[in-house]
Design a protein around this motif. Structure first.
Motif, short mmCIF file in Angstrom:
data_model
loop_
_atom_site.label_atom_id
_atom_site.label_comp_id
_atom_site.label_asym_id
_atom_site.label_seq_id
_atom_site.Cartn_x
_atom_site.Cartn_y
_atom_site.Cartn_z
N ASP A 1 0.82 -1.21 0.00
CA ASP A 1 0.00 0.00 0.00
C ASP A 1 0.86 1.26 0.00
OD1 ASP A 1 -2.01 2.02 1.76
OD2 ASP A 1 -3.02 0.69 0.33
N GLY A 2 2.19 1.10 0.01
CA GLY A 2 3.07 2.25 -0.13
C GLY A 2 3.71 2.77 1.15
N PHE A 3 3.51 2.11 2.27
CA PHE A 3 4.14 2.55 3.51
C PHE A 3 5.63 2.21 3.46
CE2 PHE A 3 -0.25 2.47 4.78
CZ PHE A 3 -0.36 3.43 5.76
N ALA A 4 6.47 3.16 3.83
CA ALA A 4 7.92 2.98 3.76
C ALA A 4 8.45 2.06 4.86
CB ALA A 4 8.63 4.32 3.82
N ASN A 5 7.82 2.10 6.04
CA ASN A 5 8.24 1.27 7.17
C ASN A 5 7.06 0.37 7.55
OD1 ASN A 5 9.09 0.12 9.57
ND2 ASN A 5 10.05 2.00 10.32
#
Length: 175
Positions: free
Chosen positions: A129-133
């Motif tokens: 979904d695009g979360f970096a962490n």
């Protein structure tokens, strides 16, 4: 060790008894009768009701629809929230949570065989979904669901759930 077909009958008996009478209906004698096996069969494989309950829930979880089959993060969060409040699963998870507090073996088994794989699966969905962490975001996303379940508060509404996801997204990307 119980044969796979026997274990499947025992797990079905656990869930059926819990459906009818809640966690208090779970006794080794009752489960043995419901499954059509001897109590000695149960005790040879599972040293306690909690160990048996854990295995039944783990088997049910393994057979359930994976989170990654949900088209979006909101759908997975909604499914998780619903699962936590659906009976008899909610009561059985509370029973297992109580056992985790005093039984290191059950705690270790829960963390390694059930919780960590589910958390990793959720983190993969969060990453997609695009979360970096994704690991940190997963904890932030799931915390209020578990908090509300633990304290027996109403689950987040759809609007609150959507707002929560966006809040976590803003926390991760404050720009």
């Amino acid at each position: 060790m119980a044969r796979p077909t026997t274990a499947a009958r025992v797990f079905a008996a656990v869930l059926h008894l819990a459906e009818r009478g809640g966690p208090n209906a779970l006794t080794m004698e009752g489960i043995a009768t419901e499954a059509g096996v001897g109590k000695q069969t149960l005790y040879r494989t599972w040293p306690s009701i909690h160990a048996l309950l854990f295995d039944a829930l783990a088997a049910e979880s393994a057979a359930a629809e994976p989170l990654v089959s949900h088209p979006d993060l909101f759908g997975a969060m909604k499914a998780t929230s619903t699962e936590l409040v659906s009976e008899p699963r909610a009561s059985l998870l509370r029973m297992l949570t109580a056992a985790i507090q005093s039984d290191e073996a059950i705690a270790h088994q829960f963390h390694t065989a059930l919780f960590q794989p589910q958390q990793q699966q959720f983190a993969r969905l969060v990453a997609a979904d695009g979360f970096a962490n994704p690991e940190q975001a997963t904890e932030l996303l799931l915390a209020p669901l578990l908090f509300r379940w633990f304290l027996r508060l109403p689950p987040l509404s759809d609007g609150e759930l959507a707002d929560h996801i966006e809040t976590v997204r803003r926390l991760e990307n404050p720009d």
